[in-house]
Design an enzyme around this catalytic site. Sequence first.
Site, PDB file in Angstrom:
ATOM      1  N   HIS A  33       0.796  -1.220   0.000  1.00  0.00           N
ATOM      2  CA  HIS A  33       0.000   0.000   0.000  1.00  0.00           C
ATOM      3  C   HIS A  33       0.830   1.271   0.000  1.00  0.00           C
ATOM      4  O   HIS A  33       0.279   2.368   0.115  1.00  0.00           O
ATOM      5  CB  HIS A  33      -0.996  -0.035   1.151  1.00  0.00           C
ATOM      6  CG  HIS A  33      -1.978  -1.158   0.999  1.00  0.00           C
ATOM      7  ND1 HIS A  33      -2.984  -1.141   0.057  1.00  0.00           N
ATOM      8  CD2 HIS A  33      -2.055  -2.377   1.611  1.00  0.00           C
ATOM      9  CE1 HIS A  33      -3.655  -2.282   0.109  1.00  0.00           C
ATOM     10  NE2 HIS A  33      -3.106  -3.040   1.031  1.00  0.00           N
ATOM     11  N   HIS A  90       3.597 -12.478  -0.078  1.00  0.00           N
ATOM     12  CA  HIS A  90       3.309 -11.079  -0.384  1.00  0.00           C
ATOM     13  C   HIS A  90       4.597 -10.286  -0.644  1.00  0.00           C
ATOM     14  O   HIS A  90       4.546  -9.088  -0.873  1.00  0.00           O
ATOM     15  CB  HIS A  90       2.563 -10.526   0.845  1.00  0.00           C
ATOM     16  CG  HIS A  90       2.105  -9.107   0.782  1.00  0.00           C
ATOM     17  ND1 HIS A  90       1.419  -8.565  -0.282  1.00  0.00           N
ATOM     18  CD2 HIS A  90       2.224  -8.100   1.690  1.00  0.00           C
ATOM     19  CE1 HIS A  90       1.121  -7.295  -0.010  1.00  0.00           C
ATOM     20  NE2 HIS A  90       1.612  -6.998   1.174  1.00  0.00           N
TER      21      HIS A  90
END
Length: 274
Positions: A103, A252
């Site tokens: 993000h 991730h």
Amino acid sequence: MSNQTSQLQSITVNGHEITYDIQGDAAGPAILLLSGWCQDYRLFNDIVEPLAKKHKVIRMNWRGHTHPERPVADFGVKEQADDVIEVLDALGIEQVVPVSTSHGGWANIEISDRFGTRRVPRTIVIDWIMNEAGEDFIKDLRESQKPESWKAGRQHLFDFWIGASDNRSVIDHIEKEMASFGFDMWARSCRVIENAYEVWGSPLKRMAALKEKRPIIHVYSQAPVAGYEEIQENFMKKNQWFGYRVINGKTHFPTLESPEQTVKVISEFVSDIS
């Protein structure tokens, strides 16, 4: 933060200390490596030296991220972009390709938007959830904003990010580095991320709103939902400046789990700038 902190350079912008390092001195656009929230420059330890053989590479920490134990006044995507732009201007960096993870992508696209295509001719986002936020993800974000449940909410995120992997670099990054950030930064990050999805709907919609389009690729290993490639394929058909690269991996964190492949994709994409 490890002893490597002493190797970082420091500059004060907008009333906050920003730490960074620069490796490589090649001509052409610099590569700017930006982590997600509650991470720092160590996320790129395995890719910075290989990239620096062909490119000038800057790693920059967000405000409040060099010393996780020190609280800072509230901030969000706008302030993250403000800081990065001030530092790049102070360093005299004329052209740059921002490479963000997770993000950190919201600030990356804000920086790209403000600089325009002359200064940011291309952009790379790594493992940024492209689809609209699902109920489980929003639940974890909200739980992570409450003093009584933030550790449980954070653990749900950690468990998903690690998946079935036993990669020591990934596990250490989560359990030692990301876990060093306390409630203050985790609550802030989850609130800022939740708000970004509310405002924009999804990263794809945010990128589509760029005033000036330029080539952007999304590099990732871990698909968060079924049909993830199809979502991106459909977007790509309508927006030919967008592309994606799937890197072999389970987690991730492709910069830690698959550094060689990650370096190859980044270097080829940057080297292709005419």
